[in-house]
Design a protein around this motif. Structure first.
Motif, mmCIF file in Angstrom:
data_model
loop_
_atom_site.group_PDB
_atom_site.id
_atom_site.type_symbol
_atom_site.label_atom_id
_atom_site.label_comp_id
_atom_site.label_asym_id
_atom_site.label_seq_id
_atom_site.Cartn_x
_atom_site.Cartn_y
_atom_site.Cartn_z
ATOM 1 N N LYS A 1 0.743 -1.340 0.044
ATOM 2 C CA LYS A 1 -0.074 0.033 -0.078
ATOM 3 C C LYS A 1 0.803 1.326 0.105
ATOM 4 O O LYS A 1 0.592 2.297 -0.694
ATOM 5 C CB LYS A 1 -0.903 -0.061 1.292
ATOM 6 N N GLU A 2 2.098 1.269 0.778
ATOM 7 C CA GLU A 2 2.775 2.448 0.802
ATOM 8 C C GLU A 2 3.669 2.591 -0.455
ATOM 9 O O GLU A 2 3.594 3.591 -0.789
ATOM 10 C CB GLU A 2 3.979 2.082 2.141
ATOM 11 N N LYS A 3 4.153 1.411 -0.930
ATOM 12 C CA LYS A 3 4.648 1.481 -2.111
ATOM 13 C C LYS A 3 3.828 2.016 -3.405
ATOM 14 O O LYS A 3 4.262 2.773 -4.138
ATOM 15 C CB LYS A 3 5.303 0.106 -2.630
ATOM 16 N N GLU A 4 2.526 1.800 -3.461
ATOM 17 C CA GLU A 4 1.609 2.292 -4.343
ATOM 18 C C GLU A 4 1.269 3.428 -4.199
ATOM 19 O O GLU A 4 1.404 4.086 -5.369
ATOM 20 C CB GLU A 4 0.150 1.357 -4.300
ATOM 21 N N ALA A 5 1.235 4.060 -3.077
ATOM 22 C CA ALA A 5 1.294 5.500 -3.191
ATOM 23 C C ALA A 5 2.616 6.265 -3.595
ATOM 24 O O ALA A 5 2.497 7.205 -4.324
ATOM 25 C CB ALA A 5 0.816 5.828 -1.481
ATOM 26 N N LEU A 6 3.885 5.818 -3.083
ATOM 27 C CA LEU A 6 4.840 6.366 -3.512
ATOM 28 C C LEU A 6 5.224 6.310 -4.945
ATOM 29 O O LEU A 6 5.982 7.168 -5.609
ATOM 30 C CB LEU A 6 5.869 5.388 -2.748
ATOM 31 N N LYS A 7 4.618 5.397 -5.788
ATOM 32 C CA LYS A 7 4.994 5.154 -7.201
ATOM 33 C C LYS A 7 4.340 6.353 -7.782
ATOM 34 O O LYS A 7 4.897 7.129 -8.672
ATOM 35 C CB LYS A 7 4.178 3.916 -7.309
ATOM 36 N N GLU B 1 -4.457 14.090 -5.768
ATOM 37 C CA GLU B 1 -4.590 13.534 -7.127
ATOM 38 C C GLU B 1 -4.555 11.753 -7.127
ATOM 39 O O GLU B 1 -5.107 10.951 -7.687
ATOM 40 C CB GLU B 1 -3.468 13.902 -8.110
ATOM 41 N N ILE B 2 -3.369 11.444 -6.096
ATOM 42 C CA ILE B 2 -3.099 10.134 -5.843
ATOM 43 C C ILE B 2 -4.448 9.670 -5.119
ATOM 44 O O ILE B 2 -4.925 8.423 -5.644
ATOM 45 C CB ILE B 2 -2.034 9.925 -4.700
ATOM 46 N N ALA B 3 -4.978 10.203 -4.198
ATOM 47 C CA ALA B 3 -6.304 9.799 -3.616
ATOM 48 C C ALA B 3 -7.381 9.508 -4.792
ATOM 49 O O ALA B 3 -8.196 8.473 -4.716
ATOM 50 C CB ALA B 3 -6.665 10.796 -2.704
ATOM 51 N N ASP B 4 -7.615 10.429 -5.569
ATOM 52 C CA ASP B 4 -8.496 10.296 -6.451
ATOM 53 C C ASP B 4 -8.342 9.014 -7.678
ATOM 54 O O ASP B 4 -9.123 8.391 -7.754
ATOM 55 C CB ASP B 4 -8.513 11.577 -7.685
ATOM 56 N N GLU B 5 -7.090 8.717 -7.737
ATOM 57 C CA GLU B 5 -6.664 7.565 -8.480
ATOM 58 C C GLU B 5 -7.105 6.511 -7.664
ATOM 59 O O GLU B 5 -7.654 5.275 -8.255
ATOM 60 C CB GLU B 5 -5.200 7.606 -8.771
ATOM 61 N N LEU B 6 -6.801 6.444 -6.361
ATOM 62 C CA LEU B 6 -7.048 4.992 -5.760
ATOM 63 C C LEU B 6 -8.238 5.103 -4.924
ATOM 64 O O LEU B 6 -8.606 3.912 -4.361
ATOM 65 C CB LEU B 6 -5.888 4.953 -4.485
ATOM 66 N N GLY B 7 -8.996 6.135 -5.273
ATOM 67 C CA GLY B 7 -10.471 5.765 -4.304
ATOM 68 C C GLY B 7 -10.479 6.093 -3.100
ATOM 69 O O GLY B 7 -11.217 5.453 -2.470
ATOM 70 N N ALA C 1 -7.281 12.184 0.752
ATOM 71 C CA ALA C 1 -6.013 12.550 0.698
ATOM 72 C C ALA C 1 -5.468 12.344 2.093
ATOM 73 O O ALA C 1 -4.301 12.130 1.996
ATOM 74 C CB ALA C 1 -6.211 13.963 0.338
ATOM 75 N N SER C 2 -6.134 12.225 2.919
ATOM 76 C CA SER C 2 -5.655 12.169 4.475
ATOM 77 C C SER C 2 -5.182 10.434 4.583
ATOM 78 O O SER C 2 -3.990 10.402 5.191
ATOM 79 C CB SER C 2 -6.589 12.364 5.413
ATOM 80 N N ALA C 3 -5.866 9.672 3.951
ATOM 81 C CA ALA C 3 -5.254 8.377 3.759
ATOM 82 C C ALA C 3 -4.053 8.164 3.139
ATOM 83 O O ALA C 3 -2.909 7.439 3.453
ATOM 84 C CB ALA C 3 -6.217 7.374 3.087
ATOM 85 N N ILE C 4 -3.624 9.110 1.855
ATOM 86 C CA ILE C 4 -2.437 8.998 1.394
ATOM 87 C C ILE C 4 -1.452 9.472 2.207
ATOM 88 O O ILE C 4 -0.209 8.945 2.239
ATOM 89 C CB ILE C 4 -2.542 9.642 -0.109
ATOM 90 N N GLU C 5 -1.829 10.625 2.789
ATOM 91 C CA GLU C 5 -0.776 11.171 3.658
ATOM 92 C C GLU C 5 -0.376 10.183 4.816
ATOM 93 O O GLU C 5 0.940 10.191 5.155
ATOM 94 C CB GLU C 5 -1.276 12.392 4.354
ATOM 95 N N LYS C 6 -1.186 9.346 5.357
ATOM 96 C CA LYS C 6 -0.823 8.273 6.413
ATOM 97 C C LYS C 6 -0.230 7.358 6.028
ATOM 98 O O LYS C 6 0.625 6.714 6.636
ATOM 99 C CB LYS C 6 -1.987 8.160 7.052
ATOM 100 N N ARG C 7 -0.045 7.244 4.795
ATOM 101 C CA ARG C 7 0.759 5.990 3.983
ATOM 102 C C ARG C 7 2.304 6.539 3.851
ATOM 103 O O ARG C 7 3.260 6.049 4.062
ATOM 104 C CB ARG C 7 0.354 5.615 2.682
ATOM 105 N N ILE C 8 2.297 8.269 3.456
ATOM 106 C CA ILE C 8 3.589 8.556 2.921
ATOM 107 C C ILE C 8 4.336 9.166 4.157
ATOM 108 O O ILE C 8 5.632 9.078 4.335
ATOM 109 C CB ILE C 8 3.259 9.623 1.751
ATOM 110 N N GLN C 9 3.641 9.801 5.022
ATOM 111 C CA GLN C 9 4.465 10.655 6.151
ATOM 112 C C GLN C 9 5.263 9.553 7.020
ATOM 113 O O GLN C 9 6.472 10.159 7.310
ATOM 114 C CB GLN C 9 3.465 11.372 6.909
#
Length: 246
Positions: free
Chosen positions: A188-194, A204-210, A213-221
């Motif tokens: 999941k983290e690698k997917e967001a990092l890609k 934009e990542i959040a829109d792609e993955l459905g 945005a906060s969920a993406i931030e929790k994966r990357i931070q």
């Protein structure tokens, strides 16, 4: 980096050193019906019988005959740099699955590992372990593992894995907690990092993955502290340097 010198053990009362009986009718049945691909080894393990039920391809991949390989041996044939990580993810997955009484058939995990051939050489492998059958009470009966040689895998200092299942979030939480002592990245983290590497914003990542945005931030931070990087540019550079991204 592993912060502990202690290598966890797989409970020998749960995972034994008993090989498959290659003369059994069940073994022969799987030999006829189960597809095995080139450069792949397969095992089926019974938690009820506490032994391998089936093994195929292990001599071609790791140098062990199918009637001598055991699940404990498969786990042990891992490079020292990956051994504790391999033990931990196997032990916690087994613990998680045995604690579930319903809906477990669709759970699995994948991991990239440095395995060791019987002759001592390193074999880069992608492993996927999941549930093959459940018992009448819905508990784990047989698990199946598929280990495929992949010479295109490049190993950096970061270990890569992913989990799958109906309650993926809970499963992932258990595994993430278990392996946090190692330098790892989840699927999941690698997917967001890609997407970060492609220049996408979190929205934009959040829109792609459905997801949000906060969920993406929790994966990357969390990756900043884990990999000791200061910003996204440094994070992406680290990911390429350590073969997290192709």
């Amino acid at each position: 980096m592993n912060k502990s010198n202690k290598t966890p053990e797989i409970d020998p009362s749960v995972v034994t050193d008993l090989p498959a009986d290659t003369s059994s009718n069940l073994f022969k049945q799987y030999k006829r019906s189960l597809i095995r691909f080139t450069d792949e080894a397969v095992y089926i393990y019974s938690f009820k019988e506490k032994k391998l039920i089936y093994a195929d391809g292990w001599e071609e991949t790791l140098g062990f005959k199918d009637d001598e390989i055991t699940l404990q041996q498969i786990i042990r044939q891992t490079d020292a740099s990956y051994l504790a990580f391999s033990h931990e993810i196997n032990a916690k997955t087994i613990e998680f699955l045995l604690s579930r009484k319903t809906g477990i058939k669709d759970y699995s995990f994948t991991v990239e590992l440095k395995k060791i051939h019987k002759d001592g050489s390193i074999v880069p492998m992608e492993a996927k372990v999941g549930i093959l059958t459940v018992d009448q009470n819905g508990g784990v009966d047989y698990i199946i593992g598929r280990f495929r040689i992949n010479r295109n895998i490049h190993f950096g200092i970061v270990m890569r894995y992913d989990v799958h299942g109906p309650d993926k979030e809970e499963f992932e939480k258990v595994i993430n907690k278990a392996v946090q002592k190692f330098l790892t990245i989840s699927g999941k983290e690698k997917e967001a990092l890609k997407y970060v590497a492609k220049g996408y914003s979190f929205k934009e990542i959040a829109d792609e993955l459905g997801v949000s945005a906060s969920a993406i931030e929790k994966r990357i931070q969390p990756l900043y502290k884990r990999f000791n990087v200061k910003n996204l540019t440094h994070l992406v550079s680290f990911a390429y340097e350590n073969y997290i991204l192709p």
